[in-house]
Design a protein around this motif. Structure first.
Motif, mmCIF file in Angstrom:
data_model
loop_
_atom_site.group_PDB
_atom_site.id
_atom_site.type_symbol
_atom_site.label_atom_id
_atom_site.label_comp_id
_atom_site.label_asym_id
_atom_site.label_seq_id
_atom_site.Cartn_x
_atom_site.Cartn_y
_atom_site.Cartn_z
ATOM 1 N N ALA A 30 0.849 -1.199 0.000
ATOM 2 C CA ALA A 30 0.000 0.000 0.000
ATOM 3 C C ALA A 30 0.880 1.243 0.000
ATOM 4 O O ALA A 30 1.822 1.347 0.775
ATOM 5 C CB ALA A 30 -0.906 -0.006 1.215
ATOM 6 N N ARG A 31 0.553 2.187 -0.875
ATOM 7 C CA ARG A 31 1.326 3.424 -0.957
ATOM 8 C C ARG A 31 0.658 4.511 -0.136
ATOM 9 O O ARG A 31 -0.570 4.574 -0.046
ATOM 10 C CB ARG A 31 1.404 3.928 -2.395
ATOM 11 N N LYS A 32 1.493 5.357 0.436
ATOM 12 C CA LYS A 32 0.958 6.509 1.145
ATOM 13 C C LYS A 32 0.498 7.528 0.110
ATOM 14 O O LYS A 32 1.126 7.670 -0.952
ATOM 15 C CB LYS A 32 2.034 7.133 2.024
ATOM 16 N N PRO A 33 -0.575 8.234 0.384
ATOM 17 C CA PRO A 33 -1.014 9.253 -0.573
ATOM 18 C C PRO A 33 0.026 10.369 -0.663
ATOM 19 O O PRO A 33 0.668 10.724 0.324
ATOM 20 C CB PRO A 33 -2.333 9.766 0.004
ATOM 21 N N ALA A 34 0.207 10.891 -1.865
ATOM 22 C CA ALA A 34 1.183 11.955 -2.083
ATOM 23 C C ALA A 34 0.737 13.220 -1.361
ATOM 24 O O ALA A 34 -0.422 13.604 -1.400
ATOM 25 C CB ALA A 34 1.321 12.235 -3.569
ATOM 26 N N VAL A 35 1.677 13.838 -0.689
ATOM 27 C CA VAL A 35 1.388 15.071 0.037
ATOM 28 C C VAL A 35 1.899 16.226 -0.807
ATOM 29 O O VAL A 35 3.068 16.277 -1.163
ATOM 30 C CB VAL A 35 2.087 15.075 1.418
ATOM 31 N N ARG A 36 0.997 17.141 -1.140
ATOM 32 C CA ARG A 36 1.381 18.283 -1.960
ATOM 33 C C ARG A 36 1.702 19.473 -1.075
ATOM 34 O O ARG A 36 1.029 19.723 -0.079
ATOM 35 C CB ARG A 36 0.256 18.669 -2.906
ATOM 36 N N LYS A 37 2.737 20.197 -1.465
ATOM 37 C CA LYS A 37 3.087 21.411 -0.758
ATOM 38 C C LYS A 37 2.110 22.509 -1.163
ATOM 39 O O LYS A 37 1.703 22.584 -2.321
ATOM 40 C CB LYS A 37 4.489 21.874 -1.136
ATOM 41 N N PRO A 38 1.739 23.368 -0.238
ATOM 42 C CA PRO A 38 0.889 24.492 -0.636
ATOM 43 C C PRO A 38 1.680 25.451 -1.526
ATOM 44 O O PRO A 38 2.857 25.718 -1.274
ATOM 45 C CB PRO A 38 0.507 25.147 0.689
ATOM 46 N N ARG A 39 1.039 25.923 -2.583
ATOM 47 C CA ARG A 39 1.715 26.826 -3.499
ATOM 48 C C ARG A 39 1.889 28.192 -2.862
ATOM 49 O O ARG A 39 0.992 28.704 -2.209
ATOM 50 C CB ARG A 39 0.912 26.996 -4.791
ATOM 51 N N ALA A 40 3.058 28.758 -3.063
ATOM 52 C CA ALA A 40 3.315 30.096 -2.547
ATOM 53 C C ALA A 40 2.605 31.115 -3.435
ATOM 54 O O ALA A 40 2.443 30.921 -4.641
ATOM 55 C CB ALA A 40 4.808 30.366 -2.542
ATOM 56 N N LYS A 41 2.183 32.193 -2.824
ATOM 57 C CA LYS A 41 1.504 33.238 -3.576
ATOM 58 C C LYS A 41 2.523 34.051 -4.350
ATOM 59 O O LYS A 41 3.680 34.165 -3.951
ATOM 60 C CB LYS A 41 0.737 34.145 -2.622
ATOM 61 N N GLN A 42 2.077 34.629 -5.451
ATOM 62 C CA GLN A 42 2.958 35.471 -6.252
ATOM 63 C C GLN A 42 3.223 36.774 -5.532
ATOM 64 O O GLN A 42 2.371 37.302 -4.822
ATOM 65 C CB GLN A 42 2.330 35.782 -7.610
ATOM 66 N N CYS A 43 4.394 37.307 -5.744
ATOM 67 C CA CYS A 43 4.765 38.586 -5.168
ATOM 68 C C CYS A 43 3.928 39.682 -5.836
ATOM 69 O O CYS A 43 3.870 39.744 -7.063
ATOM 70 C CB CYS A 43 6.249 38.842 -5.395
ATOM 71 N N PRO A 44 3.271 40.552 -5.063
ATOM 72 C CA PRO A 44 2.438 41.586 -5.671
ATOM 73 C C PRO A 44 3.236 42.673 -6.390
ATOM 74 O O PRO A 44 2.738 43.296 -7.320
ATOM 75 C CB PRO A 44 1.662 42.166 -4.489
#
Length: 62
Positions: free
Chosen positions: A8-22
């Protein structure tokens, strides 16, 4: 011989995307207008490193 169950594989954990610099809108560069002469006439723009994100294009966490 009996067949094996796949491990059984562990579900892939995604990193939260960083916001663009304004300031630079994610490009990492900002344009600054250049003025020359005594009357300060406009001659063009010069690009430089964004000081808000230090050229990464991602907004820094405060």
């Amino acid at each position: 011989m009996a067949t094996r169950k796949p491990a059984a594989r562990k579900p892939a954990v995604r990193k939260p995307r960083a916001k663009q610099c304004p300031a630079c809108k994610g490009t990492g560069e900002v344009a600054v207008t250049v003025h020359v002469g005594r009357k300060r006439r406009l001659v063009g723009q010069q690009t430089g490193l964004c000081l808000g994100c230090f050229g990464t294009g991602e907004a820094l966490q405060a």
